[in-house]
Structure formats: C-alpha cells, structure tokens
Design a protein around this motif. Structure first.
Motif, mmCIF file in Angstrom:
data_model
loop_
_atom_site.group_PDB
_atom_site.id
_atom_site.type_symbol
_atom_site.label_atom_id
_atom_site.label_comp_id
_atom_site.label_asym_id
_atom_site.label_seq_id
_atom_site.Cartn_x
_atom_site.Cartn_y
_atom_site.Cartn_z
ATOM 1 N N ASP A 8 0.621 -0.873 0.134
ATOM 2 C CA ASP A 8 0.162 0.029 0.307
ATOM 3 C C ASP A 8 0.790 1.227 -0.169
ATOM 4 O OD1 ASP A 8 1.153 -0.499 2.274
ATOM 5 O OD2 ASP A 8 -0.716 0.572 3.163
ATOM 6 N N VAL A 9 2.078 0.558 0.184
ATOM 7 C CA VAL A 9 2.979 2.333 -0.094
ATOM 8 C C VAL A 9 4.057 1.963 -1.706
ATOM 9 C CG1 VAL A 9 5.229 3.156 0.808
ATOM 10 C CG2 VAL A 9 3.470 2.204 2.020
ATOM 11 N N PRO A 10 3.715 3.298 -2.136
ATOM 12 C CA PRO A 10 4.983 3.970 -3.642
ATOM 13 C C PRO A 10 6.004 2.762 -3.748
ATOM 14 C CG PRO A 10 3.695 5.232 -3.746
ATOM 15 C CD PRO A 10 3.278 4.624 -1.587
ATOM 16 N N SER A 17 14.934 0.603 0.409
ATOM 17 C CA SER A 17 13.896 -0.599 0.581
ATOM 18 C C SER A 17 13.426 0.369 1.955
ATOM 19 C CB SER A 17 14.088 -1.547 1.545
ATOM 20 O OG SER A 17 14.824 -2.682 0.637
ATOM 21 N N HIS A 18 11.887 0.110 2.348
ATOM 22 C CA HIS A 18 11.596 1.231 2.174
ATOM 23 C C HIS A 18 11.465 0.756 3.829
ATOM 24 C CE1 HIS A 18 8.989 3.536 -0.488
ATOM 25 N NE2 HIS A 18 9.015 3.322 -1.021
#
Length: 127
Positions: A8-10, A17-18
C-alpha cells in the motif's frame, strides 16, 4: 533482517527499501563521509567525490567488522541539484543488489564549500 516494500506504499524509485526490520544485534552509526582521500585531498568533481565518500563509508564499516550488506539506512546529501540518478548509479556500484532504507537530500552547502557530497549510514549485524 527483513527488507520490505509494503503493497500500500508506492514502489521505491531506486535501489532501496522502504522498511528494514531487525532483531537484536550490533549497531554501528557512521558519521557523514565525504569525498576526501586518505591524504586529505578533496577530490575534483561530483562523481569522484561520491565514489570516495562511499569508499570511506566502506572503510568505516570494515573497521567495525561489517560490510555493505549490514547497512540498514543511508542518508545522502548532495550540493548540486538534480543529481539523484548519478547518486543511484554510484550507490548501485558500491552496494550491488543490497537495498537499505535510504534518503536523498539536496543541500545548498556542506561543511566545506569544496565538498559536493556526503553520505552517512547505520549498520546492524544480527547476533
């Protein structure tokens, strides 16, 4: 250690990496490294400074008994605007497929007006 890019994150725009999640281990925080050679000379040009700063970062990691695969977070500071593609290319040369959490900041200047780039990092080796 888990690296995640939540659905759910671009998707990341580059090789990072996020989220990086880790358990217990040894943590190392490395101060900002710049494009200065061992003899104290400031290298000419952005790419040369980027490569030297990353090499200095790797030297700090090695001194702590770690390698680039242990980096969980990098923050890069770049004086010339619009150079993120160059930064991604050089980071990829240094880190290969390793994708730590990452932040890119464009600055109006660093500690010395001849410096164009600085990179700092946190690394963790799980025990």
């Amino acid at each position: 250690m888990d690296r995640m890019n939540p659905d759910d994150v671009p998707a990341p725009l580059g090789n990072y990496s996020h989220v990086v999640r880790h358990g217990a281990g040894t943590r190392v925080v490395i101060s900002g490294q710049v494009g200065v050679a061992r003899d104290g000379a400031i290298l000419d040009g952005l790419e040369a400074q980027m490569r030297q700063a990353h090499q200095n970062l790797l030297g700090c990691l090695q001194a702590a008994g770690m390698g680039p695969e242990h980096i969980v977070k990098m923050t890069s500071y770049c004086v010339p605007a619009g150079q993120v593609a160059v930064g991604r290319k050089i980071r990829g040369e240094i880190l290969g497929d390793h994708k730590p959490a990452s932040t890119w900041i464009e600055n109006i200047g660093l500690a010395n007006p001849d410096l164009l780039f600085e990179v700092e990092a946190e690394a963790i080796r799980e025990d």
